[in-house]
Design a protein around this motif. Structure first.
Motif, mmCIF file in Angstrom:
data_model
loop_
_atom_site.group_PDB
_atom_site.id
_atom_site.type_symbol
_atom_site.label_atom_id
_atom_site.label_comp_id
_atom_site.label_asym_id
_atom_site.label_seq_id
_atom_site.Cartn_x
_atom_site.Cartn_y
_atom_site.Cartn_z
ATOM 1 N N GLN A 110 49.141 50.525 40.528
ATOM 2 C CA GLN A 110 50.408 49.430 39.895
ATOM 3 C C GLN A 110 51.907 50.387 40.333
ATOM 4 O O GLN A 110 51.874 51.528 40.279
ATOM 5 C CB GLN A 110 50.413 49.527 38.524
ATOM 6 N N ARG A 118 55.887 39.614 41.758
ATOM 7 C CA ARG A 118 54.676 40.338 42.068
ATOM 8 C C ARG A 118 53.900 39.953 43.558
ATOM 9 O O ARG A 118 53.865 38.904 43.919
ATOM 10 C CB ARG A 118 53.308 39.944 41.043
ATOM 11 N N ASN A 146 49.226 46.510 43.124
ATOM 12 C CA ASN A 146 49.809 45.310 42.621
ATOM 13 C C ASN A 146 51.523 45.881 42.578
ATOM 14 O O ASN A 146 51.640 46.911 41.856
ATOM 15 C CB ASN A 146 49.550 45.015 41.153
ATOM 16 N N ARG A 174 55.155 45.000 41.530
ATOM 17 C CA ARG A 174 56.015 44.282 40.730
ATOM 18 C C ARG A 174 57.390 44.258 41.328
ATOM 19 O O ARG A 174 57.877 45.203 41.700
ATOM 20 C CB ARG A 174 56.090 44.645 39.301
#
Length: 133
Positions: A10, A97, A126, A128
């Protein structure tokens, strides 16, 4: 040689990206990374396995360049550190995203012999978007 581990990461666009990876042997002991280097590439999902001719390389990190380090080889630990300004390339349009693919491998430079490569981990990232800019 076993297949690389699979792990999702992330990241927030515009934030410092810091992660670490540890390589351990079958008994759970740290793998000694003495003599090894590490390299990592981040690509678009379509470019992950060469499914497109478009430019797919988004970010490249290495212990011989920037972004990756092995400070104490005896710990089997690889540290990833990407400055905030450089994470913008992971989501240039600041979408809510976006998803990318990555792989990290260890290698022992071969000199006159063949390079010895260990695929360590791969997966998705991922990313953001950032609100505060």
């Amino acid at each position: 040689m076993p297949a690389p581990a699979s792990f999702s990461l992330q990241v927030v666009r515009g934030a410092t990206w810091e992660d670490d990876f540890e390589y351990r042997d079958d008994a759970g002991a740290p793998f000694d990374l003495t003599g090894y280097e590490a390299r990592m590439q981040v690509r678009t999902l379509a470019g992950r396995y060469g499914l497109t001719d478009a430019e797919t390389l988004v970010l490249e990190l290495s212990t011989t360049g920037t972004g990756l380090s092995i400070s104490d080889p005896a710990t089997g630990r690889i540290v990833l550190l990407v400055p905030a300004a450089e994470t913008v390339v992971l989501n240039p349009d600041n979408l809510k995203r976006t998803k990318l693919a990555y792989s990290l491998e260890l290698y022992r430079p071969g000199g006159t012999d063949l390079e010895y490569v260990i695929p360590l981990v791969e997966g998705s990232i991922n990313v953001r978007g950032e609100v505060t800019r």
